[in-house]
Structure formats: structure tokens, C-alpha cells
Scaffold this active site. Structure first.
Site, mmCIF file in Angstrom:
data_model
loop_
_atom_site.group_PDB
_atom_site.id
_atom_site.type_symbol
_atom_site.label_atom_id
_atom_site.label_comp_id
_atom_site.label_asym_id
_atom_site.label_seq_id
_atom_site.Cartn_x
_atom_site.Cartn_y
_atom_site.Cartn_z
ATOM 1 C CB ALA A 167 69.356 -6.419 60.917
ATOM 2 C CB CYS B 134 75.594 2.924 50.940
ATOM 3 S SG CYS B 134 77.105 2.719 51.751
#
Length: 752
Positions: A433, A557
Site C-alpha cells: 500500500a 512497474c
């Protein structure tokens, strides 16, 4: 008579005072030469004075209008007319006064004749000047006809307006229009006008220099339409020249042969610092050779040599490790790899996400525009994103940011949340998170309802998550710090949806972290792959497939195939899940094959984002749906276990039957020796034993049903009691006599 003379003198004085200009004009008028006579000068002067006085008297009586307006005399509004000078003599001779009357009329005729001649001369001068102007205009029109900038059909309204007025100007315009029409008809018939126009535009005309000089002179007199057309013609000529130069340059490049440096030449260049321009030229030359390798390669050189040289040059120019460049070349190809490396060095645009819990995008944009920020909507697929081009103030320190109206977040990191699409009153788990960008977007889409568990491995990073949740006004988030690999066992089947932005090598965000170029190796990539597989399996175990939920989004990513497609393909084999559409209309589909590897065809539903294609950070998004808690390998193991158990039970029954048959044969021999009472007792005990065995079998089968599952224990095999030597001998004798199984009696062939 004296009174008459006085009155005449007074009248003459009054008239002389009224019209002094007449006297001056009279004095200026020329006189004809006469033959000399015996009259003296005094007599002539006396006669002139008497004539002037007589003329003044006649003017008072008749009040005529003098025609000498151009000479400076004019009649007054009251009807008085100017007169010449009057003599002051007291002569009263009427004959002397009436004598010069015919001479005055002749003088007037002479003055009018002079005026007419002057008017004729003026008209001749005007006509001569107009003819010269017409000749000059005809010459200009002749030049313009040779250099036409417009079609002949539009010649009438494209001509400049004439400045002259009157009949002469109208006649001149008629003459010009008629000459233009005649010239246009002649040019249409001969086609010479078009040829001259084409020759002028192409620059091949014989008098191009003269026409260009004339065009420069006539720029000021042209209309705006003509001026624009001339500019367009010049631009077209420049484009043609540039195209010709480019064509010659391409011919030169296509005929040249690129020389690939030999190992000896490269060794000589090791001590020399190669400038970036030389490296870039060599990279471009190698790409041109690889594009048409058969015709442009150097003799005796292979494709691998060109690729190796390209790899080393790219690594040196952009500052990467050679193994990373080799990995990118295996994924994209030579030309696309160069585009990817170039785009990774350029910064991505700054993007903010509107917090709809506190503000609307329209109001936020208006507030930032007042502060001088230049911004635009992010894209058609986002309703909350804004792209900032310029900002005179720090975007992360404005009052709107501190009030929680927006969040700094890249465009690529919004895609996983949009793919997950959480609904209000759902239970959602965010396994990685920190710092809270995706978590706040989840709460925004859920409208601050339901519950979100925001987990991260490091507690220090959760401080930023908590701060952002308070600033943005989020109230349905619970933060924790657990190892993601253990959440599947800690909370099994607890969440409706799970978001996993897995830790990765960061090969897609090199523009934000340039240290990846020299710090990441392929060994690091393979280590992160193992961690990603473990976390993804744990996330699937924590997911509940009931109540229409059971969706998980896996994102990284990175652009590496090992961290994306290989991980998802591994999970498809280990859990009962399937890939579904992400709901994102943009992005490239995932790989279904890579080098010698072949993946599941459904991996085409995943989405890839590249910096050189979408101007995003490099990103990967995959959406999975959990079908059940079963595992694909569990069914095979259960079948094998069942087969083994059935075989063992069959062997036990078969052994029991053999033992029973042996015991029956031995019992028969013993029964022959025993008494009838003892036989009855033995049969009763045998029936009781048989009932007990059947009950045990039923209980064992029931226990097997209860304990069925992956952790079921195998049933213990019953071991028969040892046999004596006599029993073994009898058993062997029976086998030899029957030569068949006890359960299946021997079939005797029927004799014919």
C-alpha cells in the site's frame, strides 16, 4: 460742374477703395505694341485715366460681372464689381471720357482670349500626363501579364482599385479591363500564359530575375490575396529544393557501405574517449544495415557481430549495464530498443489525481489556473486526472494540496485501480500500500464505504500512508505491516478483491530512478521473480470466490517478461484461476511467446505500457478471477491416493480369502477328528468373528469419507498371523491340486 466733378471724384475714390485688386490686375495685363505717333506720353496717360473713370461709371450703371476670376478679380455678393485705379484729375470733359470705350472692349476681348489659351494649355498638360500614366500602367500590366499570380478568369476583381476619379479614371479602367480581356483570350487560345506561369514557378523562365525584381517592386501595390499566393509559391519552391536535397542525400547513403570496426580497431579506441555524437552516428548506421541486412552488410560479417557492436554502443551512450541492454534487445528489437532507451531518459509529465471526496476536477482546475498553473485534462479514459505542463509554484505545497483536494500520482499507477474497479461496501486488500496513492484511489471509488486493509512490509513506510489518508479525508482504511507471503494463511478467503502492486526491479521507471541502469542485474530480476510468485499465491489464497467476487489485479512497474508473463503463467498452473479482460482500452497486449518459451493464450488479455509508446512509466497489468479453492495438482494426487488405497484393500481381501480357504481345509481335517458338539461351538465363534470384521470395514470406510482431503493418512495394512510348517505344506498341496485362484474355480473343457 464743380459739384459734378466732386461727386465723380468721391465715387471714383469709393470704387478704388473697394477694389484694389482690379487696379493691380489691370496694371499687369499686357498691351499690344502700337506704331509711334506724335502723341506725347502725358496725353496717353490722360487718356488712360479718363477711360478708367468712364469704365467705372458704366459699371455702376450696369453692374456687369467681370470674367477675370482667374486673374484675381471677382464680383461681390451685393453686385459690386471691382474696378481699376481712377485718376484724381478734375477734368470734366465728357468727350474725353467717352473716347476710350472701344479700346476698353478690345482690352476685355484680349484678356478673355488669353484666358482661353491658358485653359487649352492646361488641358493639353492634363491629357499628356494622363497618357503618360496610362503608358506606365500598360507597361506594368504587361509585366504582370508575363508574371501572372492568378488565373485569367479572376483578373477583373483581383486588379487593384484605381485612385483617380472622374471621366478620365473611368475611361482608363475601361481601357485596362478591355486590354486584360484581350490578353486573357489570347493566352487561353495559345496556352502561353499557363506556360509562363509554370515556368515562373519552376524557376526555369528566361527572364526570372527581371520578373522577380518587378515582383519585389510591386509587393506594395498588391492585394492581400496576391501577397499570400506569392508566399505560398515561395514555400513550395523551398519544399521542392529540400526534397531534392533529401533525395540526393538518401541516394548517397544507400550507395555507401558502412564499415564495422574490427576487434583491432576497437582495441586501439579503448584508450580514446569516443564522443556521444560519434556513437550515435554509428548506432544509426548499424540500424540502417540491420534494416536491409542482405544488401548492405559488409562481406564476411555476420548479424551477431553487428548486434554485439550495437549493444556495446548503446550501453556506453545511455549508461546501462550491457546485460540489461541485451535483455531489452531480446524483447523489442534494435530500432524499438533505441526508442525505449531514449524515452526512458526523458522525464514523464507531471500528473495529479483529483480527490472527489473533497473537490471536483473543474473547480480544482479553476483554482490552479488562478495561481498561474498551465494544465490540461489527462486523457479521455480518466475523469479525475490532470496533466501539468508548467507551474510557477511548487505543486506539492499549494493550499489545495494541503487541503487534500488532489494527490500526486503517475498516470500508469491509476490503471491497476481502474482495472480492479472496487464497488462500495466491499472488502478490499492492498498488499503493497505505501505511500497510499492507490489505496486512496480505492477509497475514492468506494465512496468511503466498505473496508480496505492497507498492508506493507515496512512499518516506516506506513507513516506516509497514514498521513495521506488523513489529508485526503479517507475513513475506511486499516493499515498493518505483515509479510505478504503469510497473509493467505492469516486471512484465508476473507476479501472480495485484492490489489497486488508487487515489488519489482523497476525497469519501467528508469526516468524517475536512473540508478537502475547500473544497480540492477539479471540475477536481481530472477530473485524478485521468486518473491513475486510467493506473494501472488498468498494473495489468491486470501481471496474469496463467493458472492460474485474473487478478483485480483497483479501489476508491476517493470517491462521484463520474467516478472510479468512468466509469473502469471506459473500461477495459472498452481491455482484454480483464469485471466479476464482488464477493461483498459489502451495499452499493448501481453506476450504469448518469448524466445523459446510459450505461454497460455489468455495472456493476451493482459496489458503492457511503454514510455516510448504511451508516454507512461513502464507498467504491466493483469486481472485474475478465482474460481474455487481447489488446486490443479490436488485432483491428480487424490486419484493416485484412491487407487493406491483400493489396491491395498483388494490385496487385503484377497489375502483374507486365501487364509480363509486354508483355514477351512485345515478345519475340515480337524473336524473329522472332533466331536459334533465341538463342531457346533466352532461354527458359532466363526460367525461372530465374521460379523465383527464387517463392522470394522464399515467404520473404516466411514472414517475415510470424513477424513478425505489433501492431508488424508493412508490406512494401515492388516498383518496376518504367522503360519506353521504344516499349514504351509497343506497350502502348497492345495495350490498344486487346484492350480487356480480360490475365488475363481477352474473351468473344465467339455469333451467333444
Amino acid at each position: 460742374m464743380g459739384s459734378k466733378a466732386a461727386s465723380s471724384s468721391r465715387r471714383s475714390g469709393r470704387s478704388s477703395s473697394k477694389t484694389p485688386a482690379a487696379s493691380s490686375s489691370a496694371s499687369k495685363t499686357p498691351t499690344k505694341k502700337k506704331k509711334t505717333s506724335g502723341v506725347s506720353a502725358a496725353e496717353k496717360e490722360h487718356k488712360m485715366r479718363s477711360a478708367s473713370s468712364a469704365r467705372s461709371n458704366r459699371n455702376k450703371k450696369r453692374q456687369p460681372i467681370d470674367e477675370s476670376d482667374d486673374e484675381g478679380t471677382a464680383g461681390s455678393s451685393d453686385g459690386e464689381v471691382a474696378a481699376g485705379p481712377v485718376s484724381t484729375s478734375d477734368s470734366s470733359d465728357e468727350e474725353a471720357v467717352e473716347e476710350p470705350a472701344p479700346r476698353a472692349s478690345a482690352y476685355r476681348k484680349k484678356s478673355t482670349a488669353d484666358k482661353n489659351t491658358k485653359k487649352k494649355k492646361m488641358k493639353e498638360v492634363i491629357t499628356a500626363s494622363s497618357s503618360e500614366e496610362e503608358d506606365s500602367e500598360e507597361e506594368e500590366t504587361g509585366k504582370s501579364k508575363n508574371n501572372k499570380f492568378f488565373s485569367d478568369e479572376n483578373a477583373d476583381w483581383l486588379k487593384p482599385k484605381a485612385k483617380a476619379k472622374g471621366k478620365a479614371a473611368k475611361a482608363k479602367q475601361q481601357l485596362m479591363s478591355s486590354s486584360d480581356e484581350d490578353d486573357s483570350d489570347a493566352s487561353d487560345d495559345d496556352g502561353s500564359g499557363d506556360n509562363e506561369f509554370i515556368a515562373r514557378r519552376s524557376g526555369r523562365g528566361g527572364d526570372s530575375e527581371d520578373s522577380s525584381a518587378a515582383d519585389d517592386d510591386s509587393d506594395d501595390e498588391m492585394l492581400e490575396v496576391e501577397r499570400q499566393s506569392r508566399l505560398i509559391d515561395r514555400e513550395m519552391e523551398l519544399e521542392e529544393a529540400e526534397a531534392e536535397a533529401e533525395y540526393r542525400r538518401t541516394i548517397q547513403h544507400s550507395t555507401e557501405m558502412f564499415h564495422l570496426p574490427t576487434p583491432e580497431e576497437l582495441e586501439d579506441d579503448e584508450d580514446r574517449v569516443v564522443p556521444p555524437t560519434e556513437l550515435r552516428e554509428r548506432i544509426d548506421a548499424i540500424l540502417e544495415v540491420l534494416a536491409d541486412f542482405k544488401s548492405r552488410r559488409e562481406a564476411g560479417r555476420s548479424r551477431s557481430e553487428y548486434i554485439d557492436q550495437l549493444q556495446s554502443d548503446m550501453a556506453e551512450l545511455f549508461g546501462y549495464l550491457p546485460e540489461l541492454v541485451e535483455h531489452f534487445l531480446s524483447m523489442f528489437g534494435p530500432a524499438e530498443t533505441l526508442e525505449f532507451l531514449t524515452a526512458s531518459d526523458s522525464p514523464r509529465p507531471l500528473v495529479i489525481r483529483t480527490n472527489t471526496l473533497k473537490a471536483r476536477r473543474k473547480d480544482l482546475a479553476a483554482a490552479l489556473l488562478k495561481r498561474g498553473v498551465t494544465l490540461d485534462p489527462l486523457a479521455s479514459w480518466s475523469k479525475v486526472g490532470l496533466k501539468i505542463s508548467e507551474s510557477p509554484v511548487p505543486v506539492g505545497a499549494t493550499p489545495e494540496y494541503l487541503a487534500g483536494h488532489y494527490m500526486l500520482q503517475s498516470a500508469a499507477s491509476m490503471c491497476p485501480v481502474m482495472a480492479l474497479s472496487p464497488q462500495p461496501n466491499e472488502r478490499v486488500l492492498d498488499m503493497s500500500a505505501a505511500p497510499g496513492g492507490k489505496t486512496s484511489y480505492l477509497a475514492q471509488l468506494m465512496r468511503n464505504t466498505g473496508s480496505i486493509v492497507a498492508n506493507d512490509l515496512k512499518p516506516d513506510r506506513q507513516k506516509a500512508t497514514v498521513a495521506n489518508m488523513h489529508r485526503l479525508g479517507v475513513r475506511n482504511v486499516i493499515t498493518c505491516a505483515y509479510d505478504g507471503r503469510k497473509l493467505g494463511k492469516l486471512w484465508p478467503n476473507k476479501f472480495d478483491k485484492v490489489l497486488l502492486d508487487a515489488p519489482c526491479s523497476g525497469l519501467g521507471v528508469i526516468s524517475r530512478d536512473p540508478s537502475v541502469k547500473v544497480q540492477r542485474t539479471m540475477a536481481d530480476v530472477h530473485r524478485t521473480v521468486v518473491l513475486q510468485k510467493e506473494i501472488l499465491l498468498s494473495a489468491i489464497d486470501a481471496l474469496s470466490y463467493k458472492k460474485g467476487g474473487g478478483y485480483i489485479v497483479y501489476s508491476t512497474c517493470s517491462v521484463s517478461v520474467a516478472e510479468n508473463e512468466e509469473v502469471v503463467n506459473y500461477v495459472l498452473k498452481k491455482r484454480d484461476v483464469k485471466l479476464v479482460d482488464t477493461g483498459l482500452d489502451f495499452g499493448k497486449p501481453g506476450f504469448t511467446r518469448y524466445q523459446q518459451k510459450r505461454f497460455h493464450p489468455s495472456l493476451a488479455l493482459t496489458r503492457r505500457f511503454y514510455p516510448h509508446v504511451h508516454n507512461f512509466d513502464g507498467f504491466y497489468v493483469a486481472k485474475l478471477k478465482k474460481l474455487s479453492d481447489k488446486r490443479p495438482g490436488d485432483d491428480d494426487d487424490d486419484d493416485n491416493d484412491d487407487d493406491e488405497v483400493a489396491a491395498e484393500e483388494g490385496a487385503e481381501v484377497h489375502g483374507d480369502d486365501e487364509d480363509a480357504s486354508n483355514s477351512e481345509s485345515s478345519d475340515k481335517d480337524e473336524d473329522e477328528e472332533k466331536s459334533p458338539k465341538q463342531r457346533m461351538k466352532d461354527e458359532a465363534t466363526a460367525s461372530k468373528k465374521a460379523k465383527g470384521k464387517s463392522k470394522q470395514k464399515i467404520d473404516e470406510s466411514g472414517n475415510d469419507k470424513v477424513e478425505a482431503g489433501p492431508a488424508r493418512k493412508k490406512a494401515k495394512r492388516a498383518v496376518p498371523p504367522p503360519m506353521s510348517k504344516e499349514q504351509r505344506k497343506q497350502k502348497q498341496k492345495k495350490k498344486q491340486a487346484t492350480n487356480a485362484k480360490v475365488t475363481k474355480p477352474r473351468r473344465h473343457k467339455l469333451g467333444m
